[in-house]
Structure formats: structure tokens, C-alpha cells
Design an enzyme around this catalytic site. Structure first.
Site, PDB file in Angstrom:
ATOM      1  N   LYS A   1      -8.334   2.008   0.032  1.00  0.00           N
ATOM      2  CA  LYS A   1      -6.465   1.820   0.283  1.00  0.00           C
ATOM      3  C   LYS A   1      -6.112   1.439  -0.884  1.00  0.00           C
ATOM      4  O   LYS A   1      -6.701   0.252  -1.488  1.00  0.00           O
ATOM      5  CB  LYS A   1      -6.551   1.067   1.493  1.00  0.00           C
TER       6      LYS A   1
ATOM      7  N   GLU B   1      -9.559  -2.111   8.194  1.00  0.00           N
ATOM      8  CA  GLU B   1      -9.372  -2.831   6.976  1.00  0.00           C
ATOM      9  C   GLU B   1      -9.868  -4.346   7.075  1.00  0.00           C
ATOM     10  O   GLU B   1      -9.249  -5.201   6.237  1.00  0.00           O
ATOM     11  CB  GLU B   1      -8.264  -2.917   6.292  1.00  0.00           C
TER      12      GLU B   1
ATOM     13  N   GLU C   1       0.732   4.752   4.145  1.00  0.00           N
ATOM     14  CA  GLU C   1       1.114   3.671   4.876  1.00  0.00           C
ATOM     15  C   GLU C   1       2.434   3.105   4.923  1.00  0.00           C
ATOM     16  O   GLU C   1       2.812   2.842   3.412  1.00  0.00           O
ATOM     17  CB  GLU C   1      -0.125   2.564   4.944  1.00  0.00           C
TER      18      GLU C   1
ATOM     19  N   LYS D   1      -2.395  -4.703  14.231  1.00  0.00           N
ATOM     20  CA  LYS D   1      -2.766  -5.955  13.665  1.00  0.00           C
ATOM     21  C   LYS D   1      -2.456  -6.860  14.930  1.00  0.00           C
ATOM     22  O   LYS D   1      -1.453  -6.821  15.518  1.00  0.00           O
ATOM     23  CB  LYS D   1      -1.784  -6.525  12.477  1.00  0.00           C
TER      24      LYS D   1
ATOM     25  N   ASP E   1      -0.869   2.415   0.377  1.00  0.00           N
ATOM     26  CA  ASP E   1       0.055   1.444   1.179  1.00  0.00           C
ATOM     27  C   ASP E   1       1.282   1.195   0.295  1.00  0.00           C
ATOM     28  O   ASP E   1       1.125   0.458  -0.714  1.00  0.00           O
ATOM     29  CB  ASP E   1      -0.710  -0.032   1.574  1.00  0.00           C
TER      30      ASP E   1
ATOM     31  N   ASP F   1       2.720   0.407   9.749  1.00  0.00           N
ATOM     32  CA  ASP F   1       2.257  -0.837   9.849  1.00  0.00           C
ATOM     33  C   ASP F   1       3.286  -2.103   9.976  1.00  0.00           C
ATOM     34  O   ASP F   1       3.656  -2.620  11.099  1.00  0.00           O
ATOM     35  CB  ASP F   1       1.569  -1.173   8.185  1.00  0.00           C
TER      36      ASP F   1
ATOM     37  N   HIS G   1      -4.291 -10.192  -6.091  1.00  0.00           N
ATOM     38  CA  HIS G   1      -4.240  -9.171  -5.036  1.00  0.00           C
ATOM     39  C   HIS G   1      -2.828  -8.519  -5.080  1.00  0.00           C
ATOM     40  O   HIS G   1      -2.019  -9.296  -4.658  1.00  0.00           O
ATOM     41  CB  HIS G   1      -4.835  -9.402  -3.622  1.00  0.00           C
TER      42      HIS G   1
ATOM     43  N   LYS H   1      -2.861  -0.225  -3.243  1.00  0.00           N
ATOM     44  CA  LYS H   1      -1.360  -0.832  -2.994  1.00  0.00           C
ATOM     45  C   LYS H   1      -0.356  -0.350  -3.889  1.00  0.00           C
ATOM     46  O   LYS H   1      -0.917  -0.446  -5.161  1.00  0.00           O
ATOM     47  CB  LYS H   1      -1.745  -2.299  -3.049  1.00  0.00           C
TER      48      LYS H   1
HETATM   49  C1  MUC Z   1      -0.915  -4.692   4.538  1.00  0.00           C
HETATM   50  O1  MUC Z   1       0.316  -4.187   4.337  1.00  0.00           O
HETATM   51  O2  MUC Z   1      -1.678  -3.751   4.763  1.00  0.00           O
HETATM   52  C2  MUC Z   1      -3.657  -5.623   4.377  1.00  0.00           C
HETATM   53  C3  MUC Z   1      -4.822  -5.205   3.379  1.00  0.00           C
HETATM   54  C4  MUC Z   1      -4.260  -5.781   2.372  1.00  0.00           C
HETATM   55  O3  MUC Z   1      -4.488  -5.569   1.175  1.00  0.00           O
HETATM   56  O4  MUC Z   1      -2.791  -6.031   2.412  1.00  0.00           O
HETATM   57  C5  MUC Z   1      -2.487  -6.243   3.931  1.00  0.00           C
HETATM   58  C6  MUC Z   1      -1.388  -6.139   4.313  1.00  0.00           C
HETATM   59 MG    MG Z   2       0.246  -2.363   5.207  1.00  0.00          MG
END
Ligand code: MUC
Ligand code: MG
Length: 369
Positions: free
Chosen positions: A163, A323, A220, A269, A194, A245, A18, A165
Site C-alpha cells: 500500500k 495491514e 483507500e 479498525k 491510501d 477507512d 513514515h 501513502k
Molecule cells: C491508515 O490510514 O490506513 C495504516 C497503515 C499506515 O501506514 O497508516 C495507517 C493509517
Molecule cells: Mg487508511
């Protein structure tokens, strides 16, 4: 009253690497807290974080040390206090440590809700929904693999919001990756990104403009945690939703961000907020400020995930869904009955407390000894 407080570090490999701007995860270390009372109740909490110290300022090891050394003796010395008074006492004697505090508070609420024979959500004001929408995060690092993964999820009716990354490559390369996925999945599928605070303000201006033009729905945490001024300017400049976040660390920062209009959406969170009750306060601040809500995760296992679902079920407006997919990223189940994911949603259990049953033999096999 509290007989034992145990903190377990449970190592579970992920189903694939991941990749995030802050760390690449191949294994998640779940931090589980088990509290037993003199009169036979057992409550569970979770304080899982991401990438050791890569994401937050508490690591699995520091959380365990601090709970064993400071929280547990203090908790065992308390008598005759309700949950709110216990939480207040912990706050008075222990600074910081939001994740550890969240895990302890979760276990205390689990116990209290079991005593009253109600779900934890009812202690938090009451649930407004019996399930929450759950998106999936595409983070394999490979565009074609991400597209194939997304199509499988849509077909299985597991997730229809994604979402992505980004932030570890050049802005142009990231934008190309995102827009290729957007194009492959079509206009009805919501795509969000994000950045995990990887961009300078100038990079953000460039990246956000291109992503907004390409039909992406949300950005994000584009910039650094403390760069609230940049978040404010970006929120004002663009029509696309800008979500806080990492900058959102509980009620006080929620108030500051809301006061400066530094986000149009909050990723709540529970661990970052310092507890379930504090997560609810963040939700209320957002509601009063006209900020939309999204239920975030620290990629927790099932305990933290369902605790968060109890909180998010009480939000009046959960416009951007959640999420809460953490357990689906792990190769091993640690519940006797796994959480129920179907029709793009996670169902909230109806039973007392958190409403889950841990498989302690399984946990014993996976934990660090
Ligand atoms: C984040 O920064 O959002 C949440 C889902 C994911 O894949 O990473 C986290 C952290
Ligand atoms: Mg995030």
C-alpha cells in the site's frame, strides 16, 4: 473486582520516517492499558493512534487522562458484571472515546479468555483461520527507496502486497510515483494506494482514472471523512475497489456507508470501531451488504495488532487481507516472544487470552515517566 487500571505511554522510534498525507511519523507513542483483578489476572489493551491529533480525535495524552480520570474509577466501582455488562455500563456513562473504550474492552476480554483458558478469538465467535495475510506500507516518500524496500520484503517472504501513502503531492506527481513502483514490481504484485482523504472529488476522479488504467487494485479513503456523497459517486463510477477507512467509525457509520453504497471495501479498525466486539459487528454489516473486508491498523504495537488479528480471524471473507504490520515498523520489541510473521502472514497465537507476554522491564525503560 478490578484492582488497578494503568495507562502507559510508550515511545518507540520507527525504522524510518513514515510519510502520510496527515502526518510524518518518526516515533510512535503506544498507549497501553494494563488491568489487574483482585484474584490475580492481568489483561492488556492498546489505544494507539497516529500523529497525536493528526489522524483521530483522541490523542495519546487525552486517552490517558480520560482513562485515569473517568474510566478507572468507574471500572473499580463495578462488581458482579460480566464483560458485556461492563462494556454496556461504560458506554452508558462515557460518550465517545472509542480508542480508550477499545483498549479497556481488549484488556477485559484478555482477562475473561484467560479465566476460561481459551484464545480471545473464541470469545468473539471463533477463529476461521490461524493466520492472516499482511501487506506492507511503502511511505519513505522516495520512489527508488520504496522500490528497494518492496523488493527486500518480497525476497524475505515477508510481504507481497503493498500500500502506498499518497495525497501530499500534486495528483500527477503522486500517480507518477505509484505507477513507477507498479512497473518496477510487475503485474503479479498487488499495489494499493491510501490518499488519507487528501483529494477533492474532482482530483479523485482524475487520480483514480489514471491509477485504475495503470493496474492499481484499490483506492483507500480518497475524499474527506464526511463526504459520503463523493465516496458513493466514486464507487459507482469506477471498477477499481474504493475503500472506506477514516469514514468508517464503527457499526453506525458502517450501516450508513453500506446503505448508500459508499464503498466497495471496508477497512475495519478495532479502535476506530470502539472495540473488538464492535469490529465484529462492522464485519457482519459488510458481509450482509456484500462489501469486502480488509483488516486495518492504527499502526499499533503488538497488543493492538494481535487483538485486531483475533477479530479478523473470525471474518468469513477477508478478501483484501490485512495491514497488521505495526510492530515491524518499530525499532524495539516489547513482547518476550515477538509476533510471528512468516510466508506473508501473521500467525495467531494458540494460548489463552491474547496469547502474548509483555516484557514489562522493557516497557518501563521506554515509557514516559
Ligand atoms: C491508515 O490510514 O490506513 C495504516 C497503515 C499506515 O501506514 O497508516 C495507517 C493509517
Ligand atoms: Mg487508511
Amino acid at each position: 473486582m478490578y484492582k488497578s487500571i494503568e495507562t502507559l505511554l510508550v515511545e518507540i522510534p520507527t525504522i524510518r520516517p513514515h510519510k502520510m498525507a496527515v502526518a510524518t511519523m518518526q516515533t510512535q507513542t503506544l498507549v497501553l492499558v494494563k488491568i489487574s483483578t483482585e484474584d490475580g489476572f492481568v489483561g492488556w489493551g492498546e489505544a494507539t493512534t497516529i500523529g497525536g491529533l493528526g489522524y483521530g480525535d483522541e490523542s495519546p495524552e487525552s486517552i490517558k487522562t480520560n482513562i485515569d480520570t473517568y474510566f478507572a474509577p468507574l471500572l473499580k466501582s463495578l462488581t458482579g458484571l460480566n464483560v458485556a455488562q461492563t462494556v454496556q455500563t461504560l458506554k452508558k456513562h462515557i460518550n465517545g472515546n472509542r480508542f480508550a473504550k477499545c483498549a479497556i474492552q481488549t484488556a477485559l476480554l484478555d482477562i475473561q479468555a484467560q479465566r476460561l483458558n481459551i484464545p480471545v478469538s473464541e470469545l468473539l465467535g471463533g477463529r476461521l483461520r490461524d493466520s492472516v495475510p499482511v501487506l506492507w506500507v511503502l511511505a519513505s516518500g522516495d520512489t527508488d527507496k520504496d522500490i528497494a524496500e518492496a523488493k527486500k520484503m518480497i525476497e524475505a517472504k515477508r510481504h507481497n502486497i503493498f500500500k502506498l501513502k499518497i495525497g501530499s503531492r500534486a495528483v500527477e506527481a503522486d500517480v507518477e510515483h505509484v505507477l513507477a513502483i507498479k512497473k518496477a514490481l510487475g503485474k503479479d504484485i498487488s499495489i494499493r494506494v491510501d490518499v488519507n482523504r487528501a483529494w477533492s472529488e474532482l482530483q479523485a476522479v482524475k487520480g483514480i482514472q489514471l491509477l485504475q488504467d495503470g493496474g492499481v487494485d484499490l483506492i483507500e479513503q480518497p475524499c474527506a471523512i464526511d463526504n459520503i456523497d463523493a465516496m458513493q459517486r466514486l464507487t459507482r463510477k469506477f471498477d477499481i475497489a474504493i475503500m472506506a477507512d477514516e469514514s468508517l467509525m464503527g457499526p453506525q457509520s458502517a450501516y450508513q456507508l453500506a446503505k448508500c453504497n459508499a464503498a466497495s471495501v471496508f477497512a475495519v479498525k478495532v479502535a476506530q470501531s470502539g472495540g473488538l466486539m464492535e469490529g465484529c459487528v462492522v464485519g457482519k454489516i459488510a458481509q450482509l451488504a456484500g462489501i469486502d473486508l480488509y483488516g486495518g491498523t492504527m499502526l499499533e504495537g503488538p497488543v493492538g495488532t494481535i487483538a485486531s488479528a483475533h477479530v479478523f480471524s473470525t471474518f468469513e471473507n477477508l478478501a483484501y487481507g490485512t495491514e497488521l504490520f505495526g510492530p515491524l515498523l518499530l525499532t524495539e520489541q516489547i513482547l518476550k516472544t515477538p509476533l510471528q510473521y512468516q510466508n506473508f502472514q501473521l500467525a495467531l497465537p494458540k494460548g489463552a487470552g491474547l496469547g502474548i507476554e509483555l516484557d514489562e522491564d522493557k516497557i518501563d525503560n521506554l515509557r514516559r515517566h
